[in-house]
Motif scaffolding. Sequence first.
Motif, PDB file in Angstrom:
ATOM      1  N   UNK A 105      12.813  47.745  83.702  1.00 35.07           N
ATOM      2  CA  UNK A 105      14.120  47.900  83.055  1.00 35.07           C
ATOM      3  C   UNK A 105      14.074  47.476  81.590  1.00 35.07           C
ATOM      4  N   UNK A 106      13.371  46.410  81.282  1.00 37.81           N
ATOM      5  CA  UNK A 106      13.308  45.925  79.905  1.00 37.81           C
ATOM      6  C   UNK A 106      12.633  46.928  78.980  1.00 37.81           C
ATOM      7  N   UNK A 107      11.800  47.804  79.521  1.00 37.31           N
ATOM      8  CA  UNK A 107      11.059  48.769  78.706  1.00 37.31           C
ATOM      9  C   UNK A 107      11.657  50.176  78.771  1.00 37.31           C
ATOM     10  N   UNK A 108      12.809  50.324  79.408  1.00 37.51           N
ATOM     11  CA  UNK A 108      13.388  51.662  79.596  1.00 37.51           C
ATOM     12  C   UNK A 108      14.321  52.030  78.446  1.00 37.51           C
ATOM     13  N   UNK A 109      14.271  53.299  78.056  1.00 33.25           N
ATOM     14  CA  UNK A 109      15.143  53.880  77.037  1.00 33.25           C
ATOM     15  C   UNK A 109      16.049  54.876  77.747  1.00 33.25           C
ATOM     16  N   UNK A 110      17.370  54.728  77.594  1.00 31.60           N
ATOM     17  CA  UNK A 110      18.320  55.528  78.368  1.00 31.60           C
ATOM     18  C   UNK A 110      19.049  56.542  77.485  1.00 31.60           C
ATOM     19  N   UNK A 111      18.884  57.810  77.820  1.00 31.59           N
ATOM     20  CA  UNK A 111      19.640  58.885  77.169  1.00 31.59           C
ATOM     21  C   UNK A 111      20.684  59.362  78.171  1.00 31.59           C
ATOM     22  N   UNK A 112      21.930  58.945  77.972  1.00 31.05           N
ATOM     23  CA  UNK A 112      23.015  59.305  78.880  1.00 31.05           C
ATOM     24  C   UNK A 112      23.581  60.668  78.506  1.00 31.05           C
ATOM     25  N   UNK A 113      24.121  61.355  79.497  1.00 30.08           N
ATOM     26  CA  UNK A 113      24.768  62.650  79.280  1.00 30.08           C
ATOM     27  C   UNK A 113      26.131  62.624  79.954  1.00 30.08           C
ATOM     28  N   UNK A 114      27.182  62.843  79.186  1.00 28.25           N
ATOM     29  CA  UNK A 114      28.522  62.840  79.755  1.00 28.25           C
ATOM     30  C   UNK A 114      28.694  64.041  80.686  1.00 28.25           C
ATOM     31  N   UNK A 115      29.493  63.826  81.710  1.00 27.17           N
ATOM     32  CA  UNK A 115      29.683  64.850  82.724  1.00 27.17           C
ATOM     33  C   UNK A 115      30.771  65.827  82.289  1.00 27.17           C
ATOM     34  N   UNK A 150      33.337  60.055  81.322  1.00 23.20           N
ATOM     35  CA  UNK A 150      32.913  59.601  80.001  1.00 23.20           C
ATOM     36  C   UNK A 150      31.865  58.513  80.158  1.00 23.20           C
ATOM     37  N   UNK A 151      30.960  58.447  79.224  1.00 23.91           N
ATOM     38  CA  UNK A 151      29.885  57.479  79.295  1.00 23.91           C
ATOM     39  C   UNK A 151      30.405  56.097  78.931  1.00 23.91           C
ATOM     40  N   UNK A 152      29.876  55.076  79.603  1.00 23.55           N
ATOM     41  CA  UNK A 152      30.221  53.698  79.299  1.00 23.55           C
ATOM     42  C   UNK A 152      29.121  53.025  78.510  1.00 23.55           C
ATOM     43  N   UNK A 153      29.166  51.705  78.378  1.00 25.36           N
ATOM     44  CA  UNK A 153      28.145  50.999  77.592  1.00 25.36           C
ATOM     45  C   UNK A 153      26.809  50.960  78.306  1.00 25.36           C
ATOM     46  N   UNK A 154      25.744  50.689  77.546  1.00 26.28           N
ATOM     47  CA  UNK A 154      24.425  50.499  78.121  1.00 26.28           C
ATOM     48  C   UNK A 154      23.416  51.561  77.766  1.00 26.28           C
ATOM     49  N   UNK A 155      23.816  52.579  77.002  1.00 21.51           N
ATOM     50  CA  UNK A 155      22.881  53.657  76.658  1.00 21.51           C
ATOM     51  C   UNK A 155      22.228  53.396  75.302  1.00 21.51           C
ATOM     52  N   UNK A 214      21.013  56.427  73.644  1.00 16.64           N
ATOM     53  CA  UNK A 214      21.612  57.636  73.065  1.00 16.64           C
ATOM     54  C   UNK A 214      22.543  58.235  74.105  1.00 16.64           C
ATOM     55  N   UNK A 215      23.608  58.863  73.655  1.00 15.90           N
ATOM     56  CA  UNK A 215      24.531  59.553  74.567  1.00 15.90           C
ATOM     57  C   UNK A 215      24.748  60.968  74.048  1.00 15.90           C
ATOM     58  N   UNK A 216      24.694  61.934  74.949  1.00 24.67           N
ATOM     59  CA  UNK A 216      24.875  63.342  74.613  1.00 24.67           C
ATOM     60  C   UNK A 216      26.119  63.884  75.317  1.00 24.67           C
ATOM     61  N   UNK A 217      26.788  64.807  74.656  1.00 23.11           N
ATOM     62  CA  UNK A 217      27.820  65.618  75.293  1.00 23.11           C
ATOM     63  C   UNK A 217      27.497  67.073  74.986  1.00 23.11           C
ATOM     64  N   UNK A 218      27.293  67.855  76.039  1.00 25.09           N
ATOM     65  CA  UNK A 218      26.912  69.251  75.869  1.00 25.09           C
ATOM     66  C   UNK A 218      28.148  70.104  75.606  1.00 25.09           C
ATOM     67  N   UNK A 219      28.065  70.958  74.586  1.00 25.45           N
ATOM     68  CA  UNK A 219      29.150  71.875  74.234  1.00 25.45           C
ATOM     69  C   UNK A 219      28.572  73.280  74.158  1.00 25.45           C
ATOM     70  N   UNK A 220      29.198  74.193  74.857  1.00 28.98           N
ATOM     71  CA  UNK A 220      28.752  75.583  74.834  1.00 28.98           C
ATOM     72  C   UNK A 220      29.996  76.444  74.739  1.00 28.98           C
ATOM     73  N   UNK A 221      30.229  77.034  73.547  1.00 31.32           N
ATOM     74  CA  UNK A 221      31.433  77.841  73.328  1.00 31.32           C
ATOM     75  C   UNK A 221      31.125  78.942  72.315  1.00 31.32           C
ATOM     76  N   UNK A 222      32.154  79.541  71.761  1.00 26.97           N
ATOM     77  CA  UNK A 222      31.958  80.646  70.827  1.00 26.97           C
ATOM     78  C   UNK A 222      31.205  80.216  69.575  1.00 26.97           C
TER      79      UNK A 222
END
Length: 387
Positions: free
Chosen positions: A152-162, A179-184, A186-194
């Motif tokens: 856990x101490x060596x882990x890098x977390x990339x969160x993705x919002x649902x 929505x993503x909470x604390x502890x990440x 990097x956090x990503x939110x995927x957007x796919x639109x026009x």
Amino acid sequence: MTDDGGGAAVIDEGGLDALIVSLAARGRTVVGPTVRDGAIVLAEISSGSELPAGWGVDLEAGRYRLSAREDRAVFAHSAGPQSWKTFLHPPRVREWAADRGADGGMVVTREAAPPPSYAFLGVRPCDLRAIAIQDRVLTGGRHADPTYRGRRERAFLVAVECTDPGATCFCVSMGTGPAVGPGYDLALTEVLDADGHRFLVRAGSEEGSAVLAELPRRPADVATRTAAHARVADAADHMGRSMPLVDLRTLMRDTLDAERWDDVASRCLTCGNCTMVCPTCFCTTTEDVTDLTGDHAERWHRWESCFDRDFTHLAGAGPVRDSPHSRYRQWATHKLGTWFDQFGSSGCVGCGRCIVWCPVGIDITEEAHALSRERDTRRETPREESR
């Protein structure tokens, strides 16, 4: 969605590939979702092409199916059969080995390999909370798990919002998403639109900021921010399941003798699938093995399940929880109730895995609603006065 503090950026699909390359260049093993054997599983990946673009999942109690999407969404799927627990709290770890020497003495060798340095790409908000719960259990107190803590101490977390909850998701009920909470990092939110396919990215740590600075990116624009917020808010309104609007801790305490436990016990196979796929279940045991000569022995640390009949075996007395009734009730009341007493939170994060991967389709949200209804009925029905 969490406030990005004005430091958000936007990357495209190529940016995801650059992210994987950047993390690998830092000496990390990148683990993310990929399609394999008819499911979206977590595995080591080396490029963005291995992510499940264009794939979603159809979920129901006791049912999981891949489904092709009409778009190229990468993270438009719900939790799969694995959680990140598999990598942080592995199912089986050797603690030591012993060999008999020529003089008859024993030489014990403890496992001393350095823990792996993982980068987890695609951590859902519910799973991010699950990691925080396991941190509380396995990194603190008198009985910290050194294997978990080192990883856990060596882990890098990339969160993705649902943005596409499944039919068995209920993170809103548990306050763990979408929505993503604390502890990440990097956090990503995927957007796919026009306006195209892109990802809003925010950093949550110094290393996260450093990694983000290495990626091809542009400052976050108003349209992307607005679309990202809207998609997460829409996901919150479309949960497939929900818990009853009651204090679950109190509900579990008040229904220990409910008839509903007999009903669920008649269906439960006590297979332990729910504990294996649960991202917070942490119970383990140790087993010693030896070769046929008796000159070599090993001790292994492995997952255990409270559904195992011998989980509560006492010498001279046998199992404390001998019936499916008692074992299912123990699991559910601990997860939703007494976990608060031990660790200050619920042990359930609303991921829905236990519902999907139960071979007979037992649904913990359905059981909670049934217990709530039974309690209400008891309260409304006056007891016959004793004569």
